[in-house]
Design an enzyme around this catalytic site. Structure first.
Site, PDB file in Angstrom:
ATOM      1  N   LYS A 274      23.170  36.502  27.016  1.00 30.06           N
ATOM      2  CA  LYS A 274      23.555  35.158  26.561  1.00 30.06           C
ATOM      3  C   LYS A 274      25.004  35.133  26.061  1.00 30.06           C
ATOM      4  O   LYS A 274      25.785  34.256  26.417  1.00 30.06           O
ATOM      5  CB  LYS A 274      22.614  34.680  25.437  1.00 30.06           C
ATOM      6  CG  LYS A 274      21.141  34.718  25.785  1.00 30.06           C
ATOM      7  CD  LYS A 274      20.261  34.276  24.624  1.00 30.06           C
ATOM      8  CE  LYS A 274      20.347  35.154  23.415  1.00 30.06           C
ATOM      9  NZ  LYS A 274      19.805  36.522  23.591  1.00 30.06           N
TER      10      LYS A 274
ATOM     11  N   ARG B 198      15.711  29.392  17.654  1.00 32.65           N
ATOM     12  CA  ARG B 198      14.922  30.581  17.954  1.00 32.65           C
ATOM     13  C   ARG B 198      13.503  30.465  17.420  1.00 32.65           C
ATOM     14  O   ARG B 198      12.738  31.426  17.538  1.00 32.65           O
ATOM     15  CB  ARG B 198      15.490  31.760  17.220  1.00 32.65           C
ATOM     16  CG  ARG B 198      16.688  32.448  17.699  1.00 32.65           C
ATOM     17  CD  ARG B 198      16.409  33.810  17.277  1.00 32.65           C
ATOM     18  NE  ARG B 198      17.171  34.949  17.350  1.00 32.65           N
ATOM     19  CZ  ARG B 198      18.348  35.251  17.737  1.00 32.65           C
ATOM     20  NH1 ARG B 198      19.119  34.395  18.224  1.00 32.65           N
ATOM     21  NH2 ARG B 198      18.789  36.443  17.674  1.00 32.65           N
TER      22      ARG B 198
ATOM     23  N   ARG C 147      25.388  48.762  24.198  1.00 31.89           N
ATOM     24  CA  ARG C 147      26.387  47.704  23.949  1.00 31.89           C
ATOM     25  C   ARG C 147      27.437  48.166  22.938  1.00 31.89           C
ATOM     26  O   ARG C 147      27.131  48.812  21.953  1.00 31.89           O
ATOM     27  CB  ARG C 147      25.701  46.455  23.398  1.00 31.89           C
ATOM     28  CG  ARG C 147      26.716  45.406  22.924  1.00 31.89           C
ATOM     29  CD  ARG C 147      26.124  44.064  22.673  1.00 31.89           C
ATOM     30  NE  ARG C 147      24.977  44.097  21.785  1.00 31.89           N
ATOM     31  CZ  ARG C 147      24.178  43.068  21.582  1.00 31.89           C
ATOM     32  NH1 ARG C 147      24.404  41.935  22.210  1.00 31.89           N
ATOM     33  NH2 ARG C 147      23.149  43.164  20.778  1.00 31.89           N
TER      34      ARG C 147
HETATM   35  P1  AP5 Z   1      22.186  37.620  17.893  1.00 34.17           P
HETATM   36  O1  AP5 Z   1      23.536  38.149  17.701  1.00 34.17           O
HETATM   37  O2  AP5 Z   1      21.992  36.219  18.372  1.00 34.17           O
HETATM   38  O3  AP5 Z   1      21.403  38.641  18.830  1.00 34.17           O
HETATM   39  P2  AP5 Z   1      20.344  38.394  20.010  1.00 34.17           P
HETATM   40  O4  AP5 Z   1      19.801  37.073  20.275  1.00 34.17           O
HETATM   41  O5  AP5 Z   1      19.349  39.428  19.704  1.00 34.17           O
HETATM   42  O6  AP5 Z   1      21.157  38.547  21.260  1.00 34.17           O
HETATM   43  P3  AP5 Z   1      22.091  39.669  21.587  1.00 34.17           P
HETATM   44  O7  AP5 Z   1      23.459  39.376  21.028  1.00 34.17           O
HETATM   45  O8  AP5 Z   1      21.499  40.984  21.166  1.00 34.17           O
HETATM   46  O9  AP5 Z   1      22.054  39.669  23.179  1.00 34.17           O
HETATM   47  P4  AP5 Z   1      22.745  38.751  24.261  1.00 34.17           P
HETATM   48  O10 AP5 Z   1      21.700  38.056  25.044  1.00 34.17           O
HETATM   49  O11 AP5 Z   1      23.837  37.904  23.674  1.00 34.17           O
HETATM   50  O12 AP5 Z   1      23.345  39.898  25.173  1.00 34.17           O
HETATM   51  P5  AP5 Z   1      24.876  40.356  25.451  1.00 34.17           P
HETATM   52  O13 AP5 Z   1      25.572  39.327  26.261  1.00 34.17           O
HETATM   53  O14 AP5 Z   1      25.550  40.825  24.188  1.00 34.17           O
HETATM   54  O15 AP5 Z   1      21.321  37.739  16.549  1.00 34.17           O
HETATM   55  C1  AP5 Z   1      21.396  38.896  15.732  1.00 34.17           C
HETATM   56  C2  AP5 Z   1      20.497  38.687  14.521  1.00 34.17           C
HETATM   57  O16 AP5 Z   1      20.972  37.565  13.724  1.00 34.17           O
HETATM   58  C3  AP5 Z   1      19.018  38.350  14.821  1.00 34.17           C
HETATM   59  O17 AP5 Z   1      18.241  39.522  15.052  1.00 34.17           O
HETATM   60  C4  AP5 Z   1      18.626  37.630  13.523  1.00 34.17           C
HETATM   61  O18 AP5 Z   1      18.396  38.528  12.466  1.00 34.17           O
HETATM   62  C5  AP5 Z   1      19.865  36.810  13.203  1.00 34.17           C
HETATM   63  N1  AP5 Z   1      19.853  35.466  13.835  1.00 34.17           N
HETATM   64  C6  AP5 Z   1      20.725  34.988  14.774  1.00 34.17           C
HETATM   65  N2  AP5 Z   1      20.396  33.740  15.124  1.00 34.17           N
HETATM   66  C7  AP5 Z   1      19.298  33.422  14.396  1.00 34.17           C
HETATM   67  C8  AP5 Z   1      18.480  32.257  14.347  1.00 34.17           C
HETATM   68  N3  AP5 Z   1      18.728  31.169  15.119  1.00 34.17           N
HETATM   69  N4  AP5 Z   1      17.409  32.260  13.506  1.00 34.17           N
HETATM   70  C9  AP5 Z   1      17.157  33.335  12.717  1.00 34.17           C
HETATM   71  N5  AP5 Z   1      17.877  34.469  12.721  1.00 34.17           N
HETATM   72  C10 AP5 Z   1      18.952  34.507  13.567  1.00 34.17           C
HETATM   73  O19 AP5 Z   1      24.595  41.619  26.418  1.00 34.17           O
HETATM   74  C11 AP5 Z   1      23.940  42.769  25.922  1.00 34.17           C
HETATM   75  C12 AP5 Z   1      24.508  44.007  26.648  1.00 34.17           C
HETATM   76  O20 AP5 Z   1      24.153  43.937  28.034  1.00 34.17           O
HETATM   77  C13 AP5 Z   1      26.047  44.100  26.609  1.00 34.17           C
HETATM   78  O21 AP5 Z   1      26.423  45.436  26.481  1.00 34.17           O
HETATM   79  C14 AP5 Z   1      26.493  43.537  27.981  1.00 34.17           C
HETATM   80  O22 AP5 Z   1      27.711  44.134  28.436  1.00 34.17           O
HETATM   81  C15 AP5 Z   1      25.308  43.919  28.871  1.00 34.17           C
HETATM   82  N6  AP5 Z   1      25.062  42.924  29.926  1.00 34.17           N
HETATM   83  C16 AP5 Z   1      25.152  41.567  29.825  1.00 34.17           C
HETATM   84  N7  AP5 Z   1      24.814  40.995  30.995  1.00 34.17           N
HETATM   85  C17 AP5 Z   1      24.496  42.013  31.849  1.00 34.17           C
HETATM   86  C18 AP5 Z   1      24.052  42.055  33.203  1.00 34.17           C
HETATM   87  N8  AP5 Z   1      23.876  40.926  33.921  1.00 34.17           N
HETATM   88  N9  AP5 Z   1      23.805  43.278  33.760  1.00 34.17           N
HETATM   89  C19 AP5 Z   1      23.981  44.431  33.027  1.00 34.17           C
HETATM   90  N10 AP5 Z   1      24.401  44.453  31.737  1.00 34.17           N
HETATM   91  C20 AP5 Z   1      24.649  43.245  31.157  1.00 34.17           C
END
Ligand code: AP5
Length: 223
Positions: free
Chosen positions: A19, A94, A133
């Site tokens: 995302k 969420r 990551r």
């Molecule tokens: P947050 O930062 O929002 O984390 P998340 O939703 O768990 O999402 P991520 O950032 O981990 O993943 P992403 O989908 O963005 O993936 P990314 O692009 O980085 O939230 C963190 C914390 O904050 C939560 O646990 C909670 O405690 C709190 N929080 C936040 N919002 C909240 C809410 N609304 N309510 C309550 N609490 C909240 O990619 C991941 C990796 O994969 C990277 O290394 C990337 O290079 C790689 N990648 C990306 N796309 C691909 C692909 N197509 N193929 C291969 N690798 C890929």
């Protein structure tokens, strides 16, 4: 690339689905505002604000931060700098209470959501994406030691900043985040299916192909 008009999109999907990667790219190419609740919370933690102090333990443990804190934080932003621009909400809502609060807030402003993009990825792929990551501590660029490595280990290709490993990307915290996602966030799919603006993309493909799917969907349904 020209921007389809009036985009107000939510990016929905499990941790590590891509995302943030896609939101950063689309915000740049389509001139959309990007609001990531995770980034906002991490900024509060880094600045040591009262909200950051309350949120940190939950984030490190892979649990969600309380709905009332998150809703107040997002509504503040929607009222101010995001009011007129097209935008992407990344990581919010969420939970069902967060989704209902957002519906209510957008309804009263007369600007409902235009798209909810669901990032579908098999769970088996998420662990390696998250533990590999690395995020630039200076410009926020997202890298991966396996899927998107930098030229020099630990140094951002874009700005030369030092790369950081998020504390909630340890395997035990990732496991809890995935469980929390299935329990609290997956029910939103049913909520948004009813609204008719839910779009599913195959986020297991390479980033450029995921991007193509999203751009096509945003153009197709643009208001
Ligand atoms: P947050 O930062 O929002 O984390 P998340 O939703 O768990 O999402 P991520 O950032 O981990 O993943 P992403 O989908 O963005 O993936 P990314 O692009 O980085 O939230 C963190 C914390 O904050 C939560 O646990 C909670 O405690 C709190 N929080 C936040 N919002 C909240 C809410 N609304 N309510 C309550 N609490 C909240 O990619 C991941 C990796 O994969 C990277 O290394 C990337 O290079 C790689 N990648 C990306 N796309 C691909 C692909 N197509 N193929 C291969 N690798 C890929």
């Amino acid at each position: 690339m020209t921007r389809p008009d009036g985009i107000r999109a939510v990016f929905l999907g499990p941790p590590g689905a891509g995302k943030g990667t896609q939101a950063l790219e689309l915000a740049r190419s389509l001139a959309l505002a990007h609001l990531s609740t995770g980034d906002m919370l991490r900024s509060h933690v880094a600045r040591g604000t009262a909200l950051g102090q309350r949120a940190k333990a939950f984030m490190d443990a892979g649990q969600l931060v309380a709905d009332d804190l998150i809703i107040a934080m997002v509504e503040d932003r929607l009222r101010t700098d995001l009011a007129d621009a097209g935008w992407i909400l990344d990581g919010f809502p969420r939970t069902v209470p967060q989704a209902k609060a957002l519906d209510q807030s957008l309804r009263s402003s007369g600007r409902p959501l235009t798209h909810v993009v669901y990032f579908a990825v098999p769970r088996t792929e998420l662990m390696s994406r998250l533990t590999g990551r690395r995020t630039c501590s200076k410009c926020g660029a997202i890298w991966n030691v396996t899927f998107k490595p930098t030229t020099v280990d630990g140094v951002c290709d874009l700005c030369g900043g030092a790369l950081a490993h998020r504390s909630d990307d340890r395997p035990e915290a990732v496991g809890r985040r995935l469980e929390e996602y299935e329990r609290s966030t997956q029910p939103l799919l049913a909520h948004y299916r009813v609204s008719g603006c839910l779009i599913e993309v195959d986020a297991s493909r390479v980033p450029s192909q995921v991007n193509d799917q999203i751009v096509a969907a945003l153009r197709r349904n643009a208001g």
